[in-house]
Write a protein that holds these residues in place. Sequence first.
Motif, mmCIF file in Angstrom:
data_model
loop_
_atom_site.group_PDB
_atom_site.id
_atom_site.type_symbol
_atom_site.label_atom_id
_atom_site.label_comp_id
_atom_site.label_asym_id
_atom_site.label_seq_id
_atom_site.Cartn_x
_atom_site.Cartn_y
_atom_site.Cartn_z
ATOM 1 N N CYS A 32 20.025 23.376 30.103
ATOM 2 C CA CYS A 32 18.639 23.811 29.957
ATOM 3 C C CYS A 32 18.424 25.096 30.719
ATOM 4 O O CYS A 32 19.282 25.544 31.481
ATOM 5 C CB CYS A 32 17.706 22.738 30.519
ATOM 6 N N GLN A 33 17.223 25.607 30.539
ATOM 7 C CA GLN A 33 16.853 26.802 31.292
ATOM 8 C C GLN A 33 16.817 26.430 32.765
ATOM 9 O O GLN A 33 16.288 25.386 33.156
ATOM 10 C CB GLN A 33 15.468 27.265 30.809
ATOM 11 N N THR A 34 17.292 27.237 33.577
ATOM 12 C CA THR A 34 17.497 26.863 34.971
ATOM 13 C C THR A 34 16.226 26.937 35.804
ATOM 14 O O THR A 34 15.918 26.027 36.559
ATOM 15 C CB THR A 34 18.563 27.772 35.603
ATOM 16 N N GLU A 35 15.349 27.993 35.680
ATOM 17 C CA GLU A 35 14.212 28.174 36.579
ATOM 18 C C GLU A 35 12.905 28.012 35.810
ATOM 19 O O GLU A 35 12.685 28.639 34.783
ATOM 20 C CB GLU A 35 14.266 29.559 37.204
ATOM 21 N N ALA A 36 11.996 27.147 36.380
ATOM 22 C CA ALA A 36 10.711 26.896 35.703
ATOM 23 C C ALA A 36 9.624 27.757 36.335
ATOM 24 O O ALA A 36 9.649 28.017 37.552
ATOM 25 C CB ALA A 36 10.351 25.423 35.818
ATOM 26 N N THR A 37 8.676 28.181 35.531
ATOM 27 C CA THR A 37 7.503 28.953 36.004
ATOM 28 C C THR A 37 6.250 28.359 35.415
ATOM 29 O O THR A 37 6.289 27.723 34.351
ATOM 30 C CB THR A 37 7.593 30.435 35.567
ATOM 31 N N ALA A 38 5.135 28.609 36.101
ATOM 32 C CA ALA A 38 3.839 28.098 35.582
ATOM 33 C C ALA A 38 2.784 29.173 35.734
ATOM 34 O O ALA A 38 2.789 29.932 36.727
ATOM 35 C CB ALA A 38 3.438 26.845 36.351
ATOM 36 N N THR A 58 0.353 26.687 31.483
ATOM 37 C CA THR A 58 1.602 26.754 30.723
ATOM 38 C C THR A 58 2.788 26.640 31.688
ATOM 39 O O THR A 58 2.819 27.315 32.726
ATOM 40 C CB THR A 58 1.689 28.085 29.946
ATOM 41 N N LEU A 59 3.734 25.790 31.281
ATOM 42 C CA LEU A 59 4.947 25.582 32.082
ATOM 43 C C LEU A 59 6.147 25.996 31.238
ATOM 44 O O LEU A 59 6.355 25.461 30.147
ATOM 45 C CB LEU A 59 5.060 24.104 32.482
ATOM 46 N N ASN A 60 6.906 26.943 31.760
ATOM 47 C CA ASN A 60 8.112 27.381 31.062
ATOM 48 C C ASN A 60 9.332 26.783 31.754
ATOM 49 O O ASN A 60 9.520 26.964 32.952
ATOM 50 C CB ASN A 60 8.237 28.909 31.090
ATOM 51 N N GLY A 61 10.129 26.058 31.006
ATOM 52 C CA GLY A 61 11.404 25.581 31.524
ATOM 53 C C GLY A 61 11.360 24.186 32.092
ATOM 54 O O GLY A 61 12.390 23.610 32.380
ATOM 55 N N GLY A 62 10.309 23.608 32.274
ATOM 56 C CA GLY A 62 10.237 22.275 32.853
ATOM 57 C C GLY A 62 10.125 21.205 31.798
ATOM 58 O O GLY A 62 9.870 21.483 30.646
ATOM 59 N N THR A 123 10.018 19.529 42.116
ATOM 60 C CA THR A 123 9.517 20.726 42.797
ATOM 61 C C THR A 123 8.057 20.977 42.392
ATOM 62 O O THR A 123 7.614 20.537 41.324
ATOM 63 C CB THR A 123 10.358 21.961 42.439
ATOM 64 N N THR A 124 7.352 21.693 43.225
ATOM 65 C CA THR A 124 5.945 21.996 42.950
ATOM 66 C C THR A 124 5.769 23.490 42.708
ATOM 67 O O THR A 124 6.150 24.310 43.560
ATOM 68 C CB THR A 124 5.041 21.552 44.106
ATOM 69 N N LEU A 125 5.210 23.796 41.594
ATOM 70 C CA LEU A 125 4.935 25.196 41.248
ATOM 71 C C LEU A 125 3.420 25.425 41.338
ATOM 72 O O LEU A 125 2.625 24.482 41.255
ATOM 73 C CB LEU A 125 5.392 25.496 39.818
ATOM 74 N N THR A 126 3.025 26.650 41.507
ATOM 75 C CA THR A 126 1.600 26.989 41.508
ATOM 76 C C THR A 126 1.340 28.103 40.499
ATOM 77 O O THR A 126 2.193 28.974 40.301
ATOM 78 C CB THR A 126 1.118 27.456 42.888
ATOM 79 N N THR A 127 0.181 28.024 39.933
ATOM 80 C CA THR A 127 -0.203 29.070 38.957
ATOM 81 C C THR A 127 -0.997 30.149 39.661
ATOM 82 O O THR A 127 -1.318 30.029 40.858
ATOM 83 C CB THR A 127 -1.073 28.474 37.840
#
Lengths: 617, 264
Positions: A32-38, A58-62, A123-127
Amino acid sequence: MAYRRRQQIKPAAGLLILLVLATLFSAATGRCQTEATAFAAIHPEQFSVETGAILTVTLNGGRQAEIRLPEVAGLHFQKRGTSTQVQMINNSFSSTTSQAYLVQADRPGQYTIPPISVAVDGTTLTTNPVSFEVAQSQTVPPGQGTGSPQTRSNTSREGAAMAFLRVVEPREHSWVGETIPLRIRAYFRQDIKVNLSSLPTLKGEGFVMPQLSQNPQQTQEDVNGTSYSVLSWDTSISAVKEGKQSLSVDLDATLLLPRRGNPFPPGFGDPDIFQDDFFQNAFGGFESRPVTVSSKPFTLEARALPTAHQPRDFSGAIGHFSLSVQAKPTEVAVGDPLNLTMTVAGSGNFDLVKAPQFPEDPRWKTYPPAAGFKQGDGPNQGKKTFERAVVIKDSHVTELPPASFTFFDPDKEDYTTLTSPPIPITVKATGQGQAAPAPSAPASPPPAVKAEPQGSGIAGLAPIHLQMEGLQKGIRPVFTRAWFIIMQVLCAVLLLGVLLWRLRRSYLRNNPALHRKKEMRELFESSMARIAEAAERDQTRYLAVCRRAIQEMLGRSWRMEPSAITLADLEKRLPPASGLIAVFAEAERGAYANYALSVDRIRQYSEIIRKELSELP
Amino acid sequence: MKPTRRISGLWALLILFAITSSAVAASTPSAETLFQQGNDLYGQGRYQEALQIYVRIADREGVSAALFYNLANCCAQTGQTGQAVLNYKRALRLSPADSDIKGNLDLLERNAGLFRQEVSWPNRMAALLDLDQWCLLAGFALMILTLISLAGLRLHNGRQLGRWISAACLLIILLSSAGIAARYRQLDEAVVVGSDARLLLSPFPAASPIGAIREGQTMYYRSQHGAYALVEDETGRSGWIAVKDIGLVRGTASGSTPPFKQAE
């Protein structure tokens, strides 16, 4: 609607299965895609408290994402749906998951949603933070409110104005009494149900507007990409006092807005699905909201009509008019009336259009005109017709003088007087016409009337009748009277009888067999009558009468001359046992011997003749 | 003794009844007497009083052409143009050939500025006779045709003449039928009797007026709604008019009130 909904659900289910398979496949391959972004975005960035905006995270990669929305004072979030996209590039899979929320505000103002936390795979991402503006109300049209037209007419359904009202503004000034056209257009967004609580009303002083139609023209129109149902009224306003006035048009309506929120208790299926229009409509998810839709105020100045050089015959008509005058007939006798038809057509305040002036003259007498109005295509357009009777009293009159009509032209800002051309006429001086009741030469009173002292009467009336004649109960048409009906029915029945008789006669005439049969019957009856008479009175002639009857009947039957029939013919053509042969032979003998038969023999022969002659064809 | 007394009592009652009846009859003037009184009052120029007497006769005894005519003369003399036209037209219905009635109606209409509309020649031909006259003509022709047909069954001479007469009768019946069809509208003929009558868009007091109509103008009655009647004028313009402002020519009443249904 339900059918269409089912049709939409089926492909969505298939897509979901595909996505699940693709996710499983990607998990198995582990590439899969390695790094997720939001990130987060709101659309539109300006909206009113009645509507809302869509916040998209929107979440990319997760894959397994948990979104935690922050608490913001005055803001409400409602989950509206999730979408996932899966891409495969060079055997490498990537997925994008979007979660949509409806954002609504309690009050207007500037808001900022702080960064939103998204937990993905431990992991926790922030927009990014999201800022937007909430306005007070949006019942103003795009381009007429506080926001820019572009902002209000975006493609978002919630972002467009729900209702607004436009007035096609008339001129900047008008004249007191003048009727100026006004077009009112009420716009209602097509996805909103609307009940009109009132017709548009004019707000302001100094101008009046007539009652509007209950059935305005209905059209559809796109305003900045949003479809609106448009109600249009073509009307007019007129100034009643001079001065500059600020006017506007109001319309009361009740908007039926889709109710936000799940109408079902928690745990009753997926709440997102009930936010759909289908369920909102089907389960009565509407709330009524009475609103007053107002137009943008406009200023109109009413000016007083100039009094200098105002013609005497000016009746208050303001607008653009034409005048046509016709007379019918153009050949009359003295004392006969002719009809003068004067038509004022055009646009303007027809209420104040009076009959054109026709000059008074002792040579003719005019009567008050009868008026009729026919509405034209526009609100101020039409045709007013005046019919005036004119009785010519002088045979030397050769033409009808011009009629005139004065009105104020708002374009020229001056009075205009229209004059019709004179109409040539021919007046015949007949004796009867001269006896017309001209005031200058009243006819002498009729001799039967002793005096006509009351001045309000008509001179020249024929005297009253002195005999009352037969009284009846009322005026009944003759065709309702019994005697007339009986007479007509009797005549009709008799005519029908004659017709049937003639038809029968014609039928018999055209059918020889029937005719011959009838002749044979008549001949038989007359022959038997003669035989009976001879048997009764003259027995010596009995046999001769019988012989003659047999000859006549057989002659008619055999189509032979009766006197040529002999005993030999009978013996030859009749059966040997026929009684007629014996009677005929006895009659031939009797012709020479001249003897009388006994009563019994006469009765016997009469029976034979009756029987056998009646059976002849 | 008792039967004799009973008979005497019956006789006494009969005599009393006869005396009372004759007294009542003597106190109630006959229609002829009233008519003569009306004529006398008219001759003295007391038109309003004469009018009341004529109306009384019409209400009580019935109507005649002469009564309608005299009544119309009274109306004309007192300035009631609409009522005068109405009663002249009623008189013409009963006596279509009376030249006095025609002359006075013509004079009144000219004086009031009431002109007749131009009509096409077929309508002019139809207007030569009124509805009753067309009916009588058709009935007479039918009767002659029947007699000729009956005679043709027995008489063998003059058959050619009979055919010509029959053809003429058939032609008359045909023309009369056309005349009846054209004049059938006459049954609904009415006259505006109100001096300030207005033609309205709908049968309500606040309805918009369509236009002014003149007293004495001829209209054609269509239907009634409450206190309003739907009428049409000779040009085809239709509208509602107050029942009190119009009178039907074929009405049975004397003319003071229009013979419509009781207004609701």
